[in-house]
Design an enzyme around this catalytic site. Structure first.
Site, PDB file in Angstrom:
ATOM      1  N   THR A   1       0.817  -1.218   0.000  1.00  0.00           N
ATOM      2  CA  THR A   1       0.000   0.000   0.000  1.00  0.00           C
ATOM      3  C   THR A   1       0.852   1.271   0.000  1.00  0.00           C
ATOM      4  O   THR A   1       1.858   1.364   0.702  1.00  0.00           O
ATOM      5  CB  THR A   1      -0.910   0.004   1.235  1.00  0.00           C
ATOM      6  OG1 THR A   1      -1.701  -1.180   1.223  1.00  0.00           O
ATOM      7  CG2 THR A   1      -1.814   1.213   1.255  1.00  0.00           C
TER       8      THR A   1
ATOM      9  N   GLY B   1       2.573  -2.790   8.230  1.00  0.00           N
ATOM     10  CA  GLY B   1       2.709  -3.476   9.506  1.00  0.00           C
ATOM     11  C   GLY B   1       4.133  -3.944   9.752  1.00  0.00           C
ATOM     12  O   GLY B   1       4.828  -4.382   8.835  1.00  0.00           O
TER      13      GLY B   1
ATOM     14  N   GLU C   1      -6.496  -5.903   3.164  1.00  0.00           N
ATOM     15  CA  GLU C   1      -6.569  -7.107   2.326  1.00  0.00           C
ATOM     16  C   GLU C   1      -7.691  -6.984   1.286  1.00  0.00           C
ATOM     17  O   GLU C   1      -8.257  -7.987   0.858  1.00  0.00           O
ATOM     18  CB  GLU C   1      -6.774  -8.360   3.177  1.00  0.00           C
ATOM     19  CG  GLU C   1      -5.627  -8.698   4.089  1.00  0.00           C
ATOM     20  CD  GLU C   1      -4.330  -8.969   3.327  1.00  0.00           C
ATOM     21  OE1 GLU C   1      -4.376  -9.643   2.290  1.00  0.00           O
ATOM     22  OE2 GLU C   1      -3.281  -8.500   3.774  1.00  0.00           O
TER      23      GLU C   1
END
Length: 683
Positions: A171, A210, A459
Site C-alpha cells: 500500500t 505493519g 486485504e
C-alpha cells in the site's frame, strides 16, 4: 472479592436466577417464558463443540499456554500506550513460539491449523493476530508464494523463528486497492547487477505497513519493475508491479542508509501493531532479490515470464488470497466471542416483568431475540462456510487446479467482505444488547469494535471485493449465455436455480410451516434472487454501456452490483450451512443446527423486498414467514447459552465479566471499584 469463594458465588448466581429451571449449562437458568412451547431437545454441548472444531485439542493447548501467563492477558488494553501494546503483542507472539508453535510451518504444511490459530488468537488480542498475519501470512507467505526455492532457503528459518521480522510493503499513500497503479520504482542497473529502489514522490510513500515502525528488518516491496530496453536506446521498459525483497534495518535495529521510516502513530485500534511509512532513496539490492516465481530477469537484463502481463499480475495477486481467508477466520473468532458475552449476559440479566411477578431475563424479550438469535444463526453459517473455504484453499494449494483457484478467489473475496461487515455490525448490536455494562471497557466490546473495524478495509476494501465477485459472476453468465436476451433469461434461471421459478401461483401463496421450513424451498428462493439480480444487472450494464461507456455504466449500476454480490454470498453460505446440518452425526445437535439454518434463510427472504415485487413470495406468505421466525427465534433462545458454550472460549481468554460462564457477572465490577460485598447481590 476477598471473602467470596466459589460456593458464595454459586449462591449469588442461584439467587439471581430464581426464575425457571437450570438448563444444565454453566449454571445459567432459563425462565419459564423461554421454556414454554420449545420443541428442540437439549443437546450435549461437548458433542456440538467436538463437531464444530476438529482441532479442538489445539485450542485447549494454545489457551492453556496463555493461562499460565496472566500478565499477557490484561483485563483491558485502553490504558496502554502504543509502545506498551506493541511490546505486549511481541511478547504474546514470542510465548507461542517458545511453546513450540511454528506458524510458518503451519502455513506451508498444515494451512488449516494456521487459519484456526488465527481464529483462536483473535479473542486473545486482535493486534497479536494481525502481527502474526503480517509476519507469516504476508511477509512469509510472499516469500513462499512469489519466490522460488532459493528465497525459501535463504529466509524460511529466520522468518519462522521471528529472527527476521518483516513487512509486506504494498500500500502507498495515493494507492491502496489499485495495486496496478503503484508508483514505487525498481530500476535495474545492469552494470552492478542490482535493483535501485526509489520513491519518486510523496504519493508513493509506502503507508500503513505493519511491522515497519519498530520491528521490520526487511520487506517484500511491490514496485514497478523497469529494465533497460534491449535495443540499447537507454530507455526503460516498465513491466508493471513486481515484488522484491528489500532490507530495512540491520541486526541491531538501525535503519539502513537510503531508507527512511516514520511511525504512523496512534490508530483507532490495533495499536499493538507497529504500522509505519517508508521512503526509499535509491536503495540498492541484488538482482536475485526479485521474487521470481512468475517472472525473472537475467544478468543481461532480459525479462522473461510464461504469462501475459495481465495473467502474471493476476497470478501474483491470486497467491495472496490467504490473507483474506485469515481475516475471515479472525473476524469469526471475534463474532463468536461477542455473541458469547451478549447471550450469557442476556440470559442472566433480569429486567422488568409481569405485575406482581419476578423480573425476567432480558433474553426472553422478543425484541432481544430478534436481534441476537439471527446473529447466532449467522455465526454458525459463517463457521461452516469458512471451514469449507479453508478446505478449498488447501485443495487449491495442493492441486494448483485453475477452476479451484478461481472459486477460492471469488469466495474468499466475497466472504471476507460479507463477514467483516457483518461482524462490525454485530459488535455494535451486541454492545447495545448489554446495555450500560456493555459500554464498560472491561467487557471488551469497545476494544473489539475498534480493533476489528479496519478488517473491512485491509486485504482489499470490501466494496472493491464485492465488485470482483459480481464481475466474476457476470463473466460466467456471458460465457454461458451469449444468445438472445429473452432466451438467456430462462436458460440461465433454469440452470442456476433449477426449479426456482414457482411452477404455479399457488406456490407464491403457500403458507404451511412444512413448506416454509423445506430446505428445497429455501435454497431455490435464495438462488432465484441471485439469478434474477445477475440477469437484470447484465441487461442494465449492456444498455448503459452503449450510451455512456463501460466505466460510467458500471458506476451507475454500483448499488445493484453490490446487492448481487451479497445475495450470492448468502446463497453460498446457506448451502454450506445445510451441509453442516446434514453431516452432523448427533440427532439433537442436528435439530438445533437445522432451526438456525432455517432462521438464516427465512430472515433474508423476509427482509428482501425483491421477493414481494416479483410475486415470488406473496403478502400473506411474508406474514407467515414473520410468524414462523418469531417462533423459531424463541426456540433458539432456549438453546442460546449451550450454543455459545459450544464455541468453548474459556473465561480467562474471554475476559469479559458480564460474559463469564461460572461467576456472578458483577464480581469483577465490585473488585475493580474497590468494593467488598458483605451480602449476596440481588438483581
Amino acid at each position: 472479592m476477598a471473602d467470596a469463594g466459589p460456593l458464595q458465588r454459586l449462591g449469588v448466581l442461584l439467587k439471581h436466577l430464581t426464575l425457571g429451571d437450570t438448563d444444565g449449562h454453566n449454571g445459567i437458568a432459563l425462565s419459564p417464558t423461554a421454556a414454554r412451547g420449545v420443541s428442540l431437545p437439549r443437546f450435549d454441548t461437548t458433542v456440538m463443540e467436538s463437531y464444530l472444531d476438529e482441532l479442538s485439542s489445539v485450542k485447549e493447548d494454545v489457551y492453556e499456554t496463555f493461562r499460565h501467563r496472566p500478565n499477557l492477558l490484561p483485563a483491558t488494553l485502553e490504558g496502554l500506550s502504543k509502545e506498551e501494546h506493541r511490546e505486549l503483542a511481541r511478547q504474546q507472539l514470542k510465548l507461542l513460539l517458545k511453546a513450540g508453535y511454528s506458524p510458518l510451518r503451519f502455513y506451508l504444511h498444515d494451512i488449516k491449523k494456521y487459519f484456526y490459530l488465527g481464529e483462536l488468537l483473535a479473542v486473545v488480542d486482535l493486534s497479536l493476530t494481525v502481527k502474526m498475519g503480517v509476519q507469516y501470512n504476508l511477509w512469509g507467505g510472499s516469500i513462499l508464494n512469489l519466490g522460488t526455492e532459493k528465497h525459501k532457503k535463504a529466509y524460511f528459518e529466520d522468518i519462522d523463528k521471528f529472527r527476521l521480522p518483516g513487512c509486506f510493503a504494498m500500500t502507498e499513500l495515493y494507492h491502496g486497492s489499485n495495486v496496478a497503479a503503484l508508483q514505487t520504482e525498481a530500476v535495474l542497473d545492469i552494470a552492478t547487477d542490482e535493483w535501485i529502489i526509489s520513491t519518486p514522490d510523496d504519493g508513493a510513500l509506502k503507508w500503513w505497513i505493519g511491522n515497519a515502525a519498530e520491528d521490520g528488518r526487511a520487506a517484500t516491496v511491490f514496485a514497478r519493475l523497469k529494465v533497460p530496453s534491449p535495443d540499447g536506446s537507454g530507455t526503460l521498459v516498465d513491466h508493471g508491479v513486481h515484488a522484491i525483497v528489500v532490507p530495512l534495518r540491520d541486526e541491531a535495529g538501525t535503519v539502513l542508509q537510503g531508507v527512511e521510516i516514520k511511525d504512523c502513530g496512534y490508530k483507532v485500534g490495533l495499536n499493538g501493531v507497529d504500522n509505519g511509512s517508508i521512503r526509499f532513496l535509491g536503495v540498492r539490492v541484488p538482482r536475485e532479490n526479485l521474487l521470481d516465481r512468475f517472472a525473472s530477469v537475467d544478468r543481461s537484463g532480459q525479462y522473461r515470464s510464461p504469462y501475459s502481463a495481465s495473467r502474471r499480475f493476476a497470478a501474483t495477486l491470486g497467491e495472496l488470497t490467504g490473507g483474506r481467508v485469515g481475516l475471515i477466520c479472525s473476524s469469526l473468532g471475534v463474532l463468536k466471542a461477542s455473541l458469547t458475552v451478549a447471550v450469557r449476559y442476556g440470559a442472566t440479566r433480569q429486567q422488568f416483568g409481569p405485575a406482581n411477578a419476578p423480573e425476567i431475563a432480558v433474553l426472553d424479550y422478543s425484541s432481544q431475540q430478534e436481534k441476537l438469535m439471527p446473529m447466532l444463526a449467522s455465526a454458525y453459517a459463517i463457521h461452516f462456510t469458512s471451514r469449507y473455504l479453508v478446505d478449498q484453499y488447501a485443495e487449491a494449494k495442493r492441486t494448483k487446479e485453475e477452476d479451484v483457484i478461481a472459486d477460492v478467489h471469488a469466495l474468499s473475496a466475497g466472504l471476507k467482505a460479507y463477514v467483516t461487515n457483518y461482524t462490525a455490525t454485530a459488535l455494535s448490536v451486541c454492545r447495545e444488547c448489554c446495555g450500560g455494562h456493555g459500554y464498560a471497557a472491561v467487557n471488551r466490546f469497545g476494544m473489539w469494535r475498534s480493533d476489528h473495524d479496519i478488517f473491512q478495509t485491509f486485504e482489499g476494501d470490501n466494496t472493491v471485493l464485492l465488485q470482483q465477485v459480481a464481475g466474476l459472476l457476470l463473466k460466467k453468465y456471458k460465457e454461458r449465455f451469449a444468445v438472445a436476451p429473452v432466451t438467456a433469461t430462462y436458460r440461465y434461471l433454469r440452470q442456476w436455480a433449477a426449479e426456482s421459478l414457482p411452477p404455479n401461483p399457488l406456490v407464491s401463496h403457500e403458507t404451511s410451516v412444512r413448506h416454509l421450513r423445506d430446505p428445497a424451498f429455501l435454497v431455490r428462493a435464495l438462488r432465484y434472487r441471485t439469478g434474477k439480480l445477475l440477469f437484470t444487472l447484465a441487461q442494465r450494464l449492456s444498455k448503459h454501456t452503449r450510451r455512456m461507456g463501460q466505466f460510467q455504466a458500471w458506476n451507475k449500476c454500483l448499488s445493484h452490483i453490490l446487492t448481487l454480490a451479497r445475495a450470492h454470498i448468502e446463497s453460498v453460505m446457506f448451502e454450506r450451512f445445510l451441509d453442516g446440518v446434514n453431516n452432523c452425526p448427533d440427532a439433537d445437535c442436528k435439530k438445533s443446527l437445522k432451526v438456525m439454518a432455517e432462521v438464516f434463510a427465512l430472515q433474508r427472504i423476509q427482509a428482501d423486498v425483491m421477493f414481494r415485487n416479483d410475486d415470488y413470495v406473496a403478502a400473506e406468505k411474508v406474514k407467515a414467514i414473520g410468524r414462523l421466525l418469531e417462533r423459531l427465534r424463541a426456540e433458539i433462545r432456549a438453546q442460546a447459552v449451550p450454543l455459545v458454550d459450544a464455541f468453548n472460549i474459556p473465561d480467562h481468554i474471554l475476559r469479559s465479566p458480564i460474559g463469564l460462564s461460572h461467576q456472578d457477572p458483577y464480581d469483577h465490577y465490585l473488585e475493580g471499584a474497590g468494593w467488598t460485598a458483605t451480602t449476596p447481590l440481588t438483581s
